[in-house]
Design a protein around this motif. Structure first.
Motif, PDB file in Angstrom:
ATOM      1  N   UNK A  73      41.548  47.017  56.623  1.00  0.00           N
ATOM      2  CA  UNK A  73      40.510  47.446  55.678  1.00  0.00           C
ATOM      3  C   UNK A  73      40.603  46.723  54.343  1.00  0.00           C
ATOM      4  N   UNK A  74      39.445  46.593  53.689  1.00  0.00           N
ATOM      5  CA  UNK A  74      39.410  45.916  52.385  1.00  0.00           C
ATOM      6  C   UNK A  74      39.844  46.837  51.260  1.00  0.00           C
ATOM      7  N   UNK A  75      39.882  48.137  51.533  1.00  0.00           N
ATOM      8  CA  UNK A  75      40.302  49.086  50.504  1.00  0.00           C
ATOM      9  C   UNK A  75      39.342  49.111  49.330  1.00  0.00           C
ATOM     10  N   UNK A  76      38.048  49.249  49.621  1.00  0.00           N
ATOM     11  CA  UNK A  76      37.045  49.178  48.537  1.00  0.00           C
ATOM     12  C   UNK A  76      37.255  50.281  47.493  1.00  0.00           C
ATOM     13  N   UNK A  77      37.703  51.453  47.947  1.00  0.00           N
ATOM     14  CA  UNK A  77      37.880  52.550  46.978  1.00  0.00           C
ATOM     15  C   UNK A  77      39.093  52.322  46.082  1.00  0.00           C
ATOM     16  N   UNK A  78      39.951  51.407  46.499  1.00  0.00           N
ATOM     17  CA  UNK A  78      41.152  51.138  45.705  1.00  0.00           C
ATOM     18  C   UNK A  78      40.942  49.946  44.754  1.00  0.00           C
ATOM     19  N   UNK A  79      39.743  49.417  44.708  1.00  0.00           N
ATOM     20  CA  UNK A  79      39.485  48.329  43.763  1.00  0.00           C
ATOM     21  C   UNK A  79      39.596  48.849  42.334  1.00  0.00           C
ATOM     22  N   UNK A  80      40.054  48.049  41.373  1.00  0.00           N
ATOM     23  CA  UNK A  80      40.375  46.620  41.476  1.00  0.00           C
ATOM     24  C   UNK A  80      41.784  46.323  41.988  1.00  0.00           C
ATOM     25  N   UNK A  81      42.579  47.378  42.284  1.00  0.00           N
ATOM     26  CA  UNK A  81      43.967  47.150  42.706  1.00  0.00           C
ATOM     27  C   UNK A  81      44.014  46.283  43.971  1.00  0.00           C
ATOM     28  N   UNK A  82      43.062  46.532  44.877  1.00  0.00           N
ATOM     29  CA  UNK A  82      43.066  45.845  46.172  1.00  0.00           C
ATOM     30  C   UNK A  82      42.307  44.512  46.150  1.00  0.00           C
ATOM     31  N   UNK A  83      41.918  44.041  44.977  1.00  0.00           N
ATOM     32  CA  UNK A  83      41.168  42.778  44.943  1.00  0.00           C
ATOM     33  C   UNK A  83      42.029  41.595  45.362  1.00  0.00           C
ATOM     34  N   UNK A 138      47.990  49.468  35.708  1.00  0.00           N
ATOM     35  CA  UNK A 138      47.785  48.093  35.241  1.00  0.00           C
ATOM     36  C   UNK A 138      48.330  47.108  36.285  1.00  0.00           C
ATOM     37  N   UNK A 139      47.443  46.267  36.810  1.00  0.00           N
ATOM     38  CA  UNK A 139      47.860  45.323  37.855  1.00  0.00           C
ATOM     39  C   UNK A 139      48.587  44.121  37.264  1.00  0.00           C
ATOM     40  N   UNK A 140      49.263  43.382  38.154  1.00  0.00           N
ATOM     41  CA  UNK A 140      50.128  42.262  37.761  1.00  0.00           C
ATOM     42  C   UNK A 140      49.423  41.225  36.901  1.00  0.00           C
ATOM     43  N   UNK A 141      50.202  40.624  36.031  1.00  0.00           N
ATOM     44  CA  UNK A 141      49.723  39.485  35.250  1.00  0.00           C
ATOM     45  C   UNK A 141      48.825  39.869  34.089  1.00  0.00           C
ATOM     46  N   UNK A 142      48.704  41.173  33.821  1.00  0.00           N
ATOM     47  CA  UNK A 142      47.799  41.612  32.735  1.00  0.00           C
ATOM     48  C   UNK A 142      48.489  41.499  31.377  1.00  0.00           C
ATOM     49  N   UNK A 143      47.690  41.156  30.372  1.00  0.00           N
ATOM     50  CA  UNK A 143      48.231  41.073  29.021  1.00  0.00           C
ATOM     51  C   UNK A 143      47.416  41.965  28.090  1.00  0.00           C
ATOM     52  N   UNK A 144      48.116  42.899  27.447  1.00  0.00           N
ATOM     53  CA  UNK A 144      47.464  43.827  26.514  1.00  0.00           C
ATOM     54  C   UNK A 144      47.960  43.473  25.114  1.00  0.00           C
ATOM     55  N   UNK A 145      47.047  43.175  24.230  1.00  0.00           N
ATOM     56  CA  UNK A 145      47.446  42.792  22.866  1.00  0.00           C
ATOM     57  C   UNK A 145      47.822  44.019  22.036  1.00  0.00           C
ATOM     58  N   UNK A 146      48.100  43.840  20.739  1.00  0.00           N
ATOM     59  CA  UNK A 146      48.593  44.933  19.884  1.00  0.00           C
ATOM     60  C   UNK A 146      47.532  46.012  19.615  1.00  0.00           C
ATOM     61  N   UNK A 147      48.003  47.203  19.294  1.00  0.00           N
ATOM     62  CA  UNK A 147      47.142  48.319  18.843  1.00  0.00           C
ATOM     63  C   UNK A 147      46.057  48.751  19.838  1.00  0.00           C
ATOM     64  N   UNK A 160      43.298  48.748  35.262  1.00  0.00           N
ATOM     65  CA  UNK A 160      43.047  47.361  34.858  1.00  0.00           C
ATOM     66  C   UNK A 160      43.398  46.433  36.017  1.00  0.00           C
ATOM     67  N   UNK A 161      42.456  45.599  36.410  1.00  0.00           N
ATOM     68  CA  UNK A 161      42.648  44.711  37.555  1.00  0.00           C
ATOM     69  C   UNK A 161      43.631  43.597  37.266  1.00  0.00           C
ATOM     70  N   UNK A 162      43.970  42.820  38.310  1.00  0.00           N
ATOM     71  CA  UNK A 162      44.955  41.747  38.154  1.00  0.00           C
ATOM     72  C   UNK A 162      44.566  40.742  37.069  1.00  0.00           C
ATOM     73  N   UNK A 163      45.573  40.325  36.290  1.00  0.00           N
ATOM     74  CA  UNK A 163      45.411  39.282  35.261  1.00  0.00           C
ATOM     75  C   UNK A 163      44.349  39.613  34.215  1.00  0.00           C
ATOM     76  N   UNK A 164      44.170  40.906  33.901  1.00  0.00           N
ATOM     77  CA  UNK A 164      43.215  41.268  32.831  1.00  0.00           C
ATOM     78  C   UNK A 164      43.776  40.830  31.479  1.00  0.00           C
ATOM     79  N   UNK A 165      42.858  40.580  30.543  1.00  0.00           N
ATOM     80  CA  UNK A 165      43.277  40.270  29.156  1.00  0.00           C
ATOM     81  C   UNK A 165      42.606  41.299  28.260  1.00  0.00           C
ATOM     82  N   UNK A 166      43.385  42.092  27.553  1.00  0.00           N
ATOM     83  CA  UNK A 166      42.814  43.147  26.717  1.00  0.00           C
ATOM     84  C   UNK A 166      43.048  42.796  25.242  1.00  0.00           C
ATOM     85  N   UNK A 167      41.968  42.664  24.521  1.00  0.00           N
ATOM     86  CA  UNK A 167      42.008  42.246  23.121  1.00  0.00           C
ATOM     87  C   UNK A 167      42.590  43.337  22.230  1.00  0.00           C
ATOM     88  N   UNK A 168      43.152  42.974  21.093  1.00  0.00           N
ATOM     89  CA  UNK A 168      43.745  43.964  20.193  1.00  0.00           C
ATOM     90  C   UNK A 168      42.692  44.980  19.725  1.00  0.00           C
TER      91      UNK A 168
END
Ligand code: GTP
Length: 345
Positions: free
Chosen positions: A10-20, A313-322, A331-339
């Motif tokens: 299964x593609x695990x659609x309900x588990x997205x974005x974890x299963x992407x 929070x999935x792998x490779x994600x970067x969350x900035x300060x504050x 948060x899906x894989x490799x997300x970038x979250x701005x401060x």
């Protein structure tokens, strides 16, 4: 000794974005692939070979699970296109020998397969479905049985009116099959085992085996992933595969238990890892940041002065300060979250 066929296509659609970027069986739970909990359970009940019928991201599955687990052989059958749960079981038929356990690869449970097998043999059953009682059955397949356990009818996702009782037995996604029952299916055709195949078995050696007071969870959604993780940490699931690993804790950093921190992770000054957090390998939590009830996969970087609650929070994600995330964010894989990004109050 027995073989098990595990449906993992299964593609695990309900588990997205974890299963992407990863198939469900390798999604980490307390920093080990979810499938390890299932393999441990099967091993306990005498399974010595697991046959994975895969379709979605099969190379990742093989890379992570390899060809054996603590002495249990793992084989892979790859489908070119998904054939549904029935078509996938049919693909595995040539590899089965005698009574075979067939399971949905996303159910974590301590269902007693040994007792179910005894019932299967004693009833001279050709196909036995494991049944589990629930109150909120409207999103499951409900199964009605006669006094001796023989299956009378299947109701997919029924309403309260259709069933007529508060509690009902649902198909737990655990089957014992004599391989020849699969002869009714054609090779290469798409079938849903619940909708197209099981109704055909009724009246011909088809039984349900009930188990109460067991652990049973379909790991289909991010909420259930969190529930499983919490249940293990709080001792409500009979097995904990996590190990204490070496991580760096700078001055003033606090870790409240139960929580788990992966190898090579760095906790910067005065950060607080509150209750029920799972932090993967090689993560970094910035100064003064506070985490509560979060799951971080590997290689996640959290900046300074952040507050994260109930967040996956999935792998490779970067969350900035504050940053402040407090509302069941995923948060899906490799997300970038701005401060200064925020969700919730
Ligand atoms: P959702 O898309 O979120 O519904 O998840 P899913 O794709 O996993 O579907 P579902 O939960 O209905 O599947 C139950 C089990 O059967 C899971 O373990 C799936 O991996 C497996 N499965 C579903 N369809 C197929 C298929 O076509 N082939 C194989 N091999 N397995 C399947």
């Amino acid at each position: 000794m027995m073989k098990a066929v595990i449906l993992v296509g299964g593609e695990g659609t309900r588990l997205r974005p974890i299963s992407l970027m990863m198939p469900k069986p390798v999604v980490p739970v307390l920093n080990v692939p979810m499938m390890f909990y299932i393999l441990e359970w099967l091993k306990k009940h005498g399974v010595d070979e697991a046959i994975m019928v895969a379709c979605y991201l099969p190379h990742i599955l093989n890379q992570v699970l390899k060809n054996s687990y603590k002495g249990m052989k793992i084989k892979y059958i790859y489908e070119d296109a998904p054939l549904g749960t029935g078509g996938a079981i049919k693909r595995a038929q040539p590899y089965m020998k005698g009574t075979t356990v067939v399971i949905n690869g996303d159910v974590v449970t301590d269902f007693n397969i040994t007792k179910m097998l005894k019932f299967h043999k004693e009833s001279k059953s050709r196909a036995t479905v494991g049944l589990y009682p629930v109150q909120n059955y409207s999103s499951f397949g409900v199964v009605d049985t006669g006094l001796n356990g023989s299956i009378k009818r299947f109701l997919e996702k029924p309403s309260r009116e259709e069933v007529g009782t508060e509690k009902a037995y649902i198909n737990a996604g655990i089957y014992l099959l004599e391989p020849e029952v699969l002869d009714i299916m054609e090779k290469g055709r798409k079938y849903s085992v619940e909708r197209d195949v099981f109704p055909e078995f009724i009246g011909n050696g088809f039984f349900g085996f009930k188990q109460e007071y067991i652990y049973w969870l379909d790991m289909g959604t991010p909420e259930r992933l969190r529930k499983f993780s919490t249940d293990i940490m709080e001792g409500n699931y009979p097995l904990n595969l996590s190990e204490n690993e070496k991580f760096l804790k700078e001055k003033g950093a606090k870790v409240l238990k139960p929580s788990l921190i992966g190898k090579g992770t760095k906790l910067r000054k005065n950060c607080v890892i509150g209750l029920l957090n799972v932090i993967g390998k090689k993560c970094e939590i910035g100064e003064n940041s506070v985490l509560e009830n979060c799951i971080l996969f590997d290689d996640v970087k959290v900046g300074k002065d952040c507050t994260l609650k109930n967040t996956i929070i999935c792998s490779g994600t970067e969350i900035k300060d504050n940053v402040r995330l407090t509302e069941n964010s995923v948060l899906g894989p490799c997300s970038k979250i701005t401060q200064y990004s925020k969700s919730g109050a």
